[in-house]
Write a protein that holds these residues in place. Sequence first.
Motif: not given
Length: 132
Positions: A125-129
Amino acid sequence: MILNDGENELSEINVTPFIDVMLVLLIIFMVVTPIVTSSVKVELPKAVSEQKADVNKPLIISINEKNEIYFGTELVNADNIGAAMQEKTGDNKDNVVFFHVDKVVPYEILIATVEHVKKAGYSKIAFSSKAN
């Protein structure tokens, strides 16, 4: 030690060997650089077959300011997000799941969505900004 008429010491460093070494290094680099950077011009043939589609494309889950959850462009709810992901990936759990989340989305909704994704078996899981 060199002495003057007034008995004062003169301390001088002989820089001639230093200059000699620097000139030798400069000459070495001037000779070696063209040899290292030279390359052979090659015209590569064109491929006739098409490339395979990347089977490990990242999965994008978006949550907008209305707390609506989108898997790609498809609107889903949190309960059936695992089934939608398994249908899209063919039950391949190695895909990376990117979260694009609006900044006004409550933290509880984000965590609940992440938990549904983890229960489906997707652990990457990765969170984009947004970069400034």
